[in-house]
Design a protein around this motif. Structure first.
Motif, PDB file in Angstrom:
ATOM      1  N   THR A  30       0.858  -1.069  -0.043  1.00  0.00           N
ATOM      2  CA  THR A  30      -0.059  -0.080   0.122  1.00  0.00           C
ATOM      3  C   THR A  30       0.641   1.156   0.004  1.00  0.00           C
ATOM      4  O   THR A  30       2.087   1.364   0.412  1.00  0.00           O
ATOM      5  N   ARG A  31       0.412   2.412  -0.340  1.00  0.00           N
ATOM      6  CA  ARG A  31       0.995   3.597  -0.460  1.00  0.00           C
ATOM      7  C   ARG A  31       1.494   4.019   1.118  1.00  0.00           C
ATOM      8  O   ARG A  31       2.626   4.557   1.217  1.00  0.00           O
ATOM      9  N   SER A  32       0.552   3.655   1.887  1.00  0.00           N
ATOM     10  CA  SER A  32       0.985   4.202   3.375  1.00  0.00           C
ATOM     11  C   SER A  32       1.976   3.103   4.011  1.00  0.00           C
ATOM     12  O   SER A  32       3.055   3.822   4.502  1.00  0.00           O
ATOM     13  N   ALA A  33       2.094   1.961   3.513  1.00  0.00           N
ATOM     14  CA  ALA A  33       3.232   1.106   3.771  1.00  0.00           C
ATOM     15  C   ALA A  33       4.577   1.581   3.283  1.00  0.00           C
ATOM     16  O   ALA A  33       5.646   1.409   3.907  1.00  0.00           O
ATOM     17  N   ARG A 145      -5.685 -15.225   1.430  1.00  0.00           N
ATOM     18  CA  ARG A 145      -6.544 -14.124   2.541  1.00  0.00           C
ATOM     19  C   ARG A 145      -7.888 -13.913   1.759  1.00  0.00           C
ATOM     20  O   ARG A 145      -7.814 -13.286   0.723  1.00  0.00           O
ATOM     21  N   SER A 146      -8.930 -14.010   2.504  1.00  0.00           N
ATOM     22  CA  SER A 146     -10.209 -13.398   1.993  1.00  0.00           C
ATOM     23  C   SER A 146     -10.473 -12.247   3.009  1.00  0.00           C
ATOM     24  O   SER A 146     -10.421 -12.373   4.318  1.00  0.00           O
ATOM     25  N   GLY A 147     -10.919 -11.060   2.422  1.00  0.00           N
ATOM     26  CA  GLY A 147     -11.001  -9.882   3.236  1.00  0.00           C
ATOM     27  C   GLY A 147      -9.934  -8.826   3.105  1.00  0.00           C
ATOM     28  O   GLY A 147      -9.011  -8.917   2.499  1.00  0.00           O
ATOM     29  N   PRO A 148     -10.054  -7.778   3.790  1.00  0.00           N
ATOM     30  CA  PRO A 148      -9.074  -6.623   3.701  1.00  0.00           C
ATOM     31  C   PRO A 148      -7.862  -7.040   4.226  1.00  0.00           C
ATOM     32  O   PRO A 148      -7.532  -7.918   5.114  1.00  0.00           O
ATOM     33  N   GLY A 161      -9.221 -11.936  -7.111  1.00  0.00           N
ATOM     34  CA  GLY A 161     -10.456 -11.714  -7.455  1.00  0.00           C
ATOM     35  C   GLY A 161     -11.363 -11.616  -6.271  1.00  0.00           C
ATOM     36  O   GLY A 161     -10.584 -11.226  -5.149  1.00  0.00           O
ATOM     37  N   HIS A 162     -12.434 -12.000  -6.229  1.00  0.00           N
ATOM     38  CA  HIS A 162     -13.419 -11.658  -4.897  1.00  0.00           C
ATOM     39  C   HIS A 162     -14.377 -12.846  -4.615  1.00  0.00           C
ATOM     40  O   HIS A 162     -14.537 -13.843  -5.643  1.00  0.00           O
ATOM     41  N   GLN A 163     -14.673 -13.014  -3.467  1.00  0.00           N
ATOM     42  CA  GLN A 163     -15.688 -14.051  -3.070  1.00  0.00           C
ATOM     43  C   GLN A 163     -16.822 -13.470  -3.340  1.00  0.00           C
ATOM     44  O   GLN A 163     -17.330 -12.951  -2.314  1.00  0.00           O
ATOM     45  N   ALA A 275     -12.441  -9.304  -1.126  1.00  0.00           N
ATOM     46  CA  ALA A 275     -11.203  -9.676  -1.990  1.00  0.00           C
ATOM     47  C   ALA A 275     -10.529 -10.710  -1.517  1.00  0.00           C
ATOM     48  O   ALA A 275     -10.281 -11.102  -0.025  1.00  0.00           O
ATOM     49  N   VAL A 276      -9.918 -11.409  -2.530  1.00  0.00           N
ATOM     50  CA  VAL A 276      -9.056 -12.643  -2.253  1.00  0.00           C
ATOM     51  C   VAL A 276      -7.767 -12.257  -2.867  1.00  0.00           C
ATOM     52  O   VAL A 276      -7.488 -11.744  -4.056  1.00  0.00           O
TER      53      VAL A 276
END
Length: 308
Positions: A30-33, A145-148, A161-163, A275-276
């Protein structure tokens, strides 16, 4: 040492990309990271590396001198990685991976078995659970991982992709109880319906939706599900047997939909999905055993999750 290298890599990427946002995309962070990593590097060195304004950034004199040395050092590391990798023609070793239980067992495990058959020198330690673990601390190579995702400079990630979620029930249930035409209709008629839901140890997560404007909407059916369990597969089975309306991943019930054992209760204005990602400890060179699995996930898991 790892944090020093992470900070240097983020710094060099920020210089070469021109800004933190593009550097983050290149590094899979991420930009923050990236910003935090560079800030820690500046604090450790005791000097400012960038002149920053709201619209631009440029290197300080110290930053320019430090960049030249870091760029040469990273080039040497790349050359060493390339020389080592050139000697490996096939993936080998033990790949340690963790993933959500149902998604992992149904969609990922067959890919691990296929990869193991293709590369006999590759072996696996696979954990199937919904617990989020520290990959670095527990010595894992990869996680699905699923989710944020957490904001971390120690991890890199690739979207899978996404669930995508939907509201499903059996035809017999809807014939007996009525079929709400929308979420608003379901909310108005909630007392007339029964609900099947997934329950974690920490409690019942609310059902998430998006309205026509894309705004998040949360719905908790009642104080308790009429049928609650900690297994999405059992929740799907309960819905098929007429126990109530369930919020389930579309990929999980695709076969039941094709066979008519479940139907979608109503179409949603905008699809909602979790999100996955494939996540792994950040390193300049990805091990071949990890790369071949990620390539296979992109080829097979991404299209499996794409159905809405």
């Amino acid at each position: 040492m790892s944090e020093r290298l992470n900070g240097i890599e983020a710094f060099v990427a920020a210089v070469e990309a021109g800004n933190f946002a593009l550097a983050a995309q290149r590094l899979g962070l991420t930009r923050s990271a990236v910003g935090k990593s560079v800030a820690r590097l500046e604090a450790r060195l005791g000097t400012r590396l960038f002149h920053r304004t709201t619209r631009s950034q440029s290197l300080t004199e110290d930053g320019q001198a430090y960049y030249e040395r870091c760029r040469r050092a990273l080039a040497e590391l790349d050359a060493a990685d390339a020389a080592l990798e050139a000697g490996r023609l096939t993936p080998s070793g033990r790949l340690r991976i963790t993933m959500p239980e149902v998604l992992g067992r149904v969609l990922v495990a067959p890919l691990l078995l296929e990869l193991g058959a293709q590369y006999p020198e590759l072996s696996f330690d696979a954990a199937f659970n919904d617990r989020r673990v520290d990959l670095v601390e527990e010595g894992l190579d990869l996680a699905i991982r699923s989710g944020p995702l957490d904001d971390s400079t120690a991890l890199a990630a690739r979207p899978m992709g996404h669930q995508w979620m939907g509201m499903f029930a059996s035809p017999a249930y809807l014939a007996a109880r009525g079929r709400p035409a929308s979420l608003e209709a379901l909310l108005a008629q909630a007392s007339a319906h029964r609900f099947v839901g997934y329950v974690r140890d920490s409690g019942r997560p609310p059902w998430q939706f998006r309205d026509a404007k894309g705004q998040a909407v949360a719905f908790t059916p009642s104080s308790q599900f009429d049928f609650g369990c900690n297994s999405l597969e059992i929740a799907a089975m309960a819905a098929m047997q007429g126990a109530g309306i369930a919020r389930l991943p579309v990929w999980l019930v695709r076969e039941a939909l094709d066979q008519g054992r479940l139907v979608r209760v109503f179409e949603e204005p905008q699809a909602f999905g979790y999100a996955v990602h494939a996540v792994w400890p950040h390193a300049r060179a990805m091990p071949l055993k990890t790369r071949v699995l990620i390539d296979l996930l992109v080829e097979r898991l991404v299209p499996a999750l794409a159905v809405r």
